[in-house]
Design a protein around this motif. Structure first.
Motif, PDB file in Angstrom:
ATOM      1  N   ALA A  26       0.718  -0.989   0.075  1.00 44.20           N
ATOM      2  CA  ALA A  26       0.136  -0.011   0.092  1.00 44.20           C
ATOM      3  C   ALA A  26       0.876   1.376  -0.057  1.00 44.20           C
ATOM      4  N   HIS A  27       0.344   2.200  -1.093  1.00 39.25           N
ATOM      5  CA  HIS A  27       1.374   3.464  -0.895  1.00 39.25           C
ATOM      6  C   HIS A  27       0.704   4.270   0.238  1.00 39.25           C
ATOM      7  N   LEU A  28       1.431   5.292   0.727  1.00 38.19           N
ATOM      8  CA  LEU A  28       0.814   6.315   1.639  1.00 38.19           C
ATOM      9  C   LEU A  28       1.713   7.690   1.703  1.00 38.19           C
ATOM     10  N   THR A  29       0.940   8.804   1.537  1.00 33.41           N
ATOM     11  CA  THR A  29       1.599  10.000   1.569  1.00 33.41           C
ATOM     12  C   THR A  29       1.171  10.851   2.665  1.00 33.41           C
ATOM     13  N   CYS A  30       2.127  11.632   3.165  1.00 36.93           N
ATOM     14  CA  CYS A  30       2.132  12.165   4.663  1.00 36.93           C
ATOM     15  C   CYS A  30       1.714  13.616   4.475  1.00 36.93           C
ATOM     16  N   ALA A  62       6.363   4.690   1.535  1.00 39.68           N
ATOM     17  CA  ALA A  62       6.384   5.863   2.189  1.00 39.68           C
ATOM     18  C   ALA A  62       6.709   7.064   1.467  1.00 39.68           C
ATOM     19  N   LEU A  63       5.837   7.952   1.291  1.00 44.58           N
ATOM     20  CA  LEU A  63       5.969   9.059   0.385  1.00 44.58           C
ATOM     21  C   LEU A  63       5.528  10.444   0.899  1.00 44.58           C
ATOM     22  N   ARG A  64       6.025  11.618   0.571  1.00 49.31           N
ATOM     23  CA  ARG A  64       5.492  12.826   0.883  1.00 49.31           C
ATOM     24  C   ARG A  64       3.975  13.137  -0.032  1.00 49.31           C
ATOM     25  N   GLY A  65       3.957  12.715  -1.205  1.00 48.62           N
ATOM     26  CA  GLY A  65       2.915  13.302  -1.885  1.00 48.62           C
ATOM     27  C   GLY A  65       3.134  14.801  -2.556  1.00 48.62           C
ATOM     28  N   ASP A  66       2.544  15.174  -3.395  1.00 50.27           N
ATOM     29  CA  ASP A  66       2.555  16.511  -3.957  1.00 50.27           C
ATOM     30  C   ASP A  66       1.715  17.666  -3.010  1.00 50.27           C
ATOM     31  N   THR A  69      10.570   3.386  -0.633  1.00 55.99           N
ATOM     32  CA  THR A  69      10.643   4.908  -0.652  1.00 55.99           C
ATOM     33  C   THR A  69      11.007   5.231  -2.035  1.00 55.99           C
ATOM     34  N   ALA A  70      10.626   6.470  -2.528  1.00 51.82           N
ATOM     35  CA  ALA A  70      10.889   6.976  -3.855  1.00 51.82           C
ATOM     36  C   ALA A  70      11.982   7.278  -4.247  1.00 51.82           C
ATOM     37  N   GLY A  71      12.702   7.283  -5.306  1.00 56.27           N
ATOM     38  CA  GLY A  71      13.904   7.891  -5.735  1.00 56.27           C
ATOM     39  C   GLY A  71      13.817   8.321  -7.239  1.00 56.27           C
ATOM     40  N   PHE A  72      14.735   9.420  -7.461  1.00 57.24           N
ATOM     41  CA  PHE A  72      14.586  10.151  -8.707  1.00 57.24           C
ATOM     42  C   PHE A  72      15.921  10.210  -9.350  1.00 57.24           C
ATOM     43  N   PRO A  73      16.168   9.471 -10.326  1.00 58.35           N
ATOM     44  CA  PRO A  73      17.207   9.544 -11.114  1.00 58.35           C
ATOM     45  C   PRO A  73      17.653  10.683 -11.848  1.00 58.35           C
ATOM     46  N   ALA A 108      11.110  19.504  -7.697  1.00 61.11           N
ATOM     47  CA  ALA A 108      11.162  20.572  -6.669  1.00 61.11           C
ATOM     48  C   ALA A 108      12.683  20.875  -6.151  1.00 61.11           C
ATOM     49  N   CYS A 109      13.546  19.909  -6.225  1.00 62.65           N
ATOM     50  CA  CYS A 109      14.850  20.372  -5.549  1.00 62.65           C
ATOM     51  C   CYS A 109      15.546  21.052  -6.495  1.00 62.65           C
ATOM     52  N   THR A 110      15.994  22.243  -5.678  1.00 65.21           N
ATOM     53  CA  THR A 110      16.741  23.602  -6.469  1.00 65.21           C
ATOM     54  C   THR A 110      18.085  23.318  -6.307  1.00 65.21           C
ATOM     55  N   GLN A 131      21.107  12.787  -1.605  1.00 66.71           N
ATOM     56  CA  GLN A 131      21.573  12.573  -0.184  1.00 66.71           C
ATOM     57  C   GLN A 131      20.453  12.727   0.693  1.00 66.71           C
ATOM     58  N   ARG A 132      19.610  13.282   0.260  1.00 69.63           N
ATOM     59  CA  ARG A 132      18.124  13.140   1.032  1.00 69.63           C
ATOM     60  C   ARG A 132      17.674  11.674   0.730  1.00 69.63           C
ATOM     61  N   LEU A 133      17.710  11.266  -0.299  1.00 67.69           N
ATOM     62  CA  LEU A 133      17.131   9.791  -0.478  1.00 67.69           C
ATOM     63  C   LEU A 133      17.918   8.773   0.777  1.00 67.69           C
ATOM     64  N   ALA A 182      18.933   9.813   3.633  1.00 71.49           N
ATOM     65  CA  ALA A 182      18.354  10.092   4.667  1.00 71.49           C
ATOM     66  C   ALA A 182      17.238   9.098   5.042  1.00 71.49           C
ATOM     67  N   LYS A 183      16.495   8.881   4.197  1.00 73.61           N
ATOM     68  CA  LYS A 183      15.120   8.055   4.121  1.00 73.61           C
ATOM     69  C   LYS A 183      15.732   6.567   4.411  1.00 73.61           C
ATOM     70  N   LEU A 184      16.783   6.436   3.813  1.00 74.44           N
ATOM     71  CA  LEU A 184      17.273   5.037   3.766  1.00 74.44           C
ATOM     72  C   LEU A 184      17.739   4.904   5.275  1.00 74.44           C
TER      73      LEU A 184
HETATM   74  C1  LIG Z   1       7.573   4.848  -7.111  1.00 70.66           C
HETATM   75  C2  LIG Z   1       6.662   5.972  -6.841  1.00 70.66           C
HETATM   76  C3  LIG Z   1       5.487   5.765  -6.465  1.00 70.66           C
HETATM   77  C4  LIG Z   1       4.761   7.041  -6.163  1.00 70.66           C
HETATM   78  N1  LIG Z   1       3.415   6.856  -5.697  1.00 70.66           N
HETATM   79  C5  LIG Z   1       2.485   7.866  -5.447  1.00 70.66           C
HETATM   80  C6  LIG Z   1       1.320   7.820  -4.671  1.00 70.66           C
HETATM   81  O1  LIG Z   1       0.807   6.695  -4.577  1.00 70.66           O
HETATM   82  N2  LIG Z   1       0.556   8.702  -4.450  1.00 70.66           N
HETATM   83  C7  LIG Z   1       1.044  10.058  -4.450  1.00 70.66           C
HETATM   84  O2  LIG Z   1       0.584  11.157  -4.282  1.00 70.66           O
HETATM   85  N3  LIG Z   1       2.034  10.116  -5.352  1.00 70.66           N
HETATM   86  C8  LIG Z   1       3.098   9.348  -5.521  1.00 70.66           C
HETATM   87  N4  LIG Z   1       4.401   9.523  -6.050  1.00 70.66           N
HETATM   88  C9  LIG Z   1       4.884  10.754  -6.282  1.00 70.66           C
HETATM   89  C10 LIG Z   1       5.705  11.534  -5.050  1.00 70.66           C
HETATM   90  O3  LIG Z   1       4.616  11.591  -4.114  1.00 70.66           O
HETATM   91  C11 LIG Z   1       6.033  12.982  -5.299  1.00 70.66           C
HETATM   92  O4  LIG Z   1       7.047  12.656  -6.510  1.00 70.66           O
HETATM   93  C12 LIG Z   1       6.406  13.675  -4.265  1.00 70.66           C
HETATM   94  O5  LIG Z   1       6.391  15.132  -4.685  1.00 70.66           O
HETATM   95  C13 LIG Z   1       7.728  13.462  -3.691  1.00 70.66           C
HETATM   96  O6  LIG Z   1       7.583  12.188  -2.757  1.00 70.66           O
HETATM   97  P1  LIG Z   1       8.536  11.818  -1.842  1.00 70.66           P
HETATM   98  O7  LIG Z   1       8.175  10.687  -1.196  1.00 70.66           O
HETATM   99  O8  LIG Z   1       9.821  11.450  -2.804  1.00 70.66           O
HETATM  100  O9  LIG Z   1       9.173  13.171  -1.370  1.00 70.66           O
HETATM  101  P2  LIG Z   1      10.308  13.702  -0.353  1.00 70.66           P
HETATM  102  O10 LIG Z   1      11.454  12.771   0.034  1.00 70.66           O
HETATM  103  O11 LIG Z   1       9.869  14.122   1.139  1.00 70.66           O
HETATM  104  O12 LIG Z   1      11.104  14.642  -1.265  1.00 70.66           O
HETATM  105  C14 LIG Z   1      10.233  15.814  -1.812  1.00 70.66           C
HETATM  106  C15 LIG Z   1      11.152  17.106  -1.956  1.00 70.66           C
HETATM  107  O13 LIG Z   1      11.871  17.448  -0.676  1.00 70.66           O
HETATM  108  C16 LIG Z   1      13.098  17.571  -0.861  1.00 70.66           C
HETATM  109  N5  LIG Z   1      13.531  17.293   0.705  1.00 70.66           N
HETATM  110  C17 LIG Z   1      13.618  16.207   1.121  1.00 70.66           C
HETATM  111  N6  LIG Z   1      14.085  16.331   2.539  1.00 70.66           N
HETATM  112  C18 LIG Z   1      14.385  17.365   2.712  1.00 70.66           C
HETATM  113  C19 LIG Z   1      14.920  18.292   3.783  1.00 70.66           C
HETATM  114  N7  LIG Z   1      15.307  17.896   5.031  1.00 70.66           N
HETATM  115  N8  LIG Z   1      15.028  19.381   3.523  1.00 70.66           N
HETATM  116  C20 LIG Z   1      14.770  20.342   2.487  1.00 70.66           C
HETATM  117  N9  LIG Z   1      14.122  19.550   1.395  1.00 70.66           N
HETATM  118  C21 LIG Z   1      13.945  18.231   1.344  1.00 70.66           C
HETATM  119  C22 LIG Z   1      13.597  16.797  -1.835  1.00 70.66           C
HETATM  120  O14 LIG Z   1      14.677  16.946  -2.547  1.00 70.66           O
HETATM  121  C23 LIG Z   1      12.445  16.792  -2.694  1.00 70.66           C
HETATM  122  O15 LIG Z   1      12.648  17.958  -3.590  1.00 70.66           O
HETATM  123  C24 LIG Z   1       5.210   8.331  -6.415  1.00 70.66           C
HETATM  124  C25 LIG Z   1       6.427   8.505  -6.873  1.00 70.66           C
HETATM  125  C26 LIG Z   1       7.236   7.276  -6.910  1.00 70.66           C
HETATM  126  C27 LIG Z   1       8.651   7.466  -7.615  1.00 70.66           C
END
Ligand SMILES: Cc1cc2nc3c(=O)[nH]c(=O)nc-3n(C[C@H](O)[C@H](O)[C@H](O)COP(=O)(O)OP(=O)(O)OC[C@H]3O[C@@H](n4cnc5c(N)ncnc54)[C@H](O)[C@@H]3O)c2cc1C
Length: 318
Positions: A104-108, A133-137, A171-175, A180-182, A190-192, A194-196
């Motif tokens: 199950a996916h989950l966004t916070c 475990a995801l942040r979501g948009d 967790t999600a990773g972005f090749p 939004a990462c500037t 490196q933030r990925l 931190a999730k690991l």
């Molecule tokens: C395999 C996959 C499945 C997905 N499934 C879903 C889904 O089911 N539902 C949905 O809504 N979305 C989904 N998404 C999209 C995802 O929720 C978005 O891409 C979201 O914008 C980022 O989620 P994240 O968990 O990577 O966020 P985060 O890891 O929190 O990162 C988000 C942004 O914050 C930055 N960041 C992280 N930590 C810090 C910090 N300490 N200080 C400052 N900046 C920081 C990162 O660089 C990045 O730019 C999925 C994406 C993938 C790759």
């Protein structure tokens, strides 16, 4: 970035309910396949919006994908909780009716801690053992108040789930780095890490079309940051030119110019686009596996045809 001890390495998970037979922790699936040199095959669905969509998923797509003996399925979660109940119900139903481990996916984002806790408790009660475990948009109009109620970033969600025990966490990773990462791709990667460090067991990537992006990402994580968990590429077979242009614009993945021109050259010939997309994805997957990718995670868009063709082209299943 400082390295934090991984709490999951210190203690075994202790689920509070008896595990459903055949349903496994995804970290164990990767470990087993890794030791045998077999790629892990997984397919992602979204919760259908209509009863017709439910029928298509359960009566056509799942039976067709079951034939490929997937290692796990996963079901997305609508940001802000819009599919909360549906995500869990679908994961539960797939596990019970198909006997296949389903995550199950989950966004916070914009969600309170108590809602997150309720979701995880319900997941555990339903025998769901894996969470992405995801942040979501963020919603277009968000406020600081919303963040105060829950978590701002997904590393905090990973840490929270890890403390609850009983789950394997993805967790999600972005090749190409998160849209939004500037600060540059290395900062995002490196933030990925931190999730690991907080307890995530494996990475599933955003879609991409240039395998060099995946290999640069993987090599930085492994060689520079010392990551040892599986980093699985997310694959989206192109089936429709307009759709892939929309998806890549939304998530920040690059649609290479030559590829866009090739797609445009097919005009309205939908079958030609799909045939080309399946062949392209087959070659992409072949090179990824040859380069050491631990598996393939297909964004199925709730359809089986493309994934079935690709897995067949790769000779991964009988
Ligand atoms: C395999 C996959 C499945 C997905 N499934 C879903 C889904 O089911 N539902 C949905 O809504 N979305 C989904 N998404 C999209 C995802 O929720 C978005 O891409 C979201 O914008 C980022 O989620 P994240 O968990 O990577 O966020 P985060 O890891 O929190 O990162 C988000 C942004 O914050 C930055 N960041 C992280 N930590 C810090 C910090 N300490 N200080 C400052 N900046 C920081 C990162 O660089 C990045 O730019 C999925 C994406 C993938 C790759």
């Amino acid at each position: 970035m400082t390295s934090i001890p991984n709490p999951r390495l210190d203690r075994p998970p202790t689920p509070t309910v008896a595990p459903t037979p055949g349903i496994r922790f995804i970290r164990d699936i990767y470990a087993e396949h890794g030791s045998q040199g077999r790629p892990v095959l997984s397919f992602e669905f979204f919760p259908p919006k209509t009863p017709k969509g439910d029928v298509a998923l359960f009566e056509r797509t799942l039976p067709a994908l079951d034939v490929l003996r997937p290692d796990f399925y996963s079901v997305t979660y609508g940001a802000g909780g819009s599919t909360r109940d549906k995500t869990l119900a679908i994961v539960d139903r797939i596990q019970r009716e198909h006997g296949t481990t389903t995550m199950a996916h989950l966004t916070c984002i914009s969600t309170s801690r108590s809602d997150i806790e309720r979701y995880l408790s319900e997941a555990r009660d339903r025998g769901i053992r894996n969470i992405l475990a995801l942040r979501g948009d963020p919603p277009l109009e968000s406020s600081d108040e919303q963040f105060e109620r829950g978590f701002e970033y997904s590393y905090q969600l990973v840490e929270f789930i890890s403390k609850m025990e009983g789950f394997s966490i993805g967790t999600a990773g972005f090749p190409e780095s998160h849209i939004a990462c500037t600060e540059g791709r290395h900062v995002d990667w490196q933030r990925l890490k931190a999730k690991l460090d907080r307890g995530a067991d494996f990475v599933l990537t955003q879609l991409f079309f240039d395998n060099d992006d995946y290999f640069a990402f993987r090599d930085y994580l492994v060689d520079t940051l010392g990551v040892t968990v599986p980093i699985t590429p997310g694959i989206l077979p192109i089936l429709n030119t307009g759709q892939i242009k929309r998806f890549t614009a939304l998530c920040g993945a690059t649609l290479p110019t030559a590829l866009a021109s090739k797609l445009d050259s097919y005009g309205d010939d939908a079958d030609a686009v799909a045939d080309f997309g399946i062949e392209l994805a087959s070659r992409q997957c072949e090179a990824l596996l040859a380069g050491g990718a631990p598996g393939l995670h297909f964004y199925s868009l709730n359809k089986a045809h493309a994934a079935t063709q690709i897995v067949g082209n790769l000779g991964l299943r009988d």
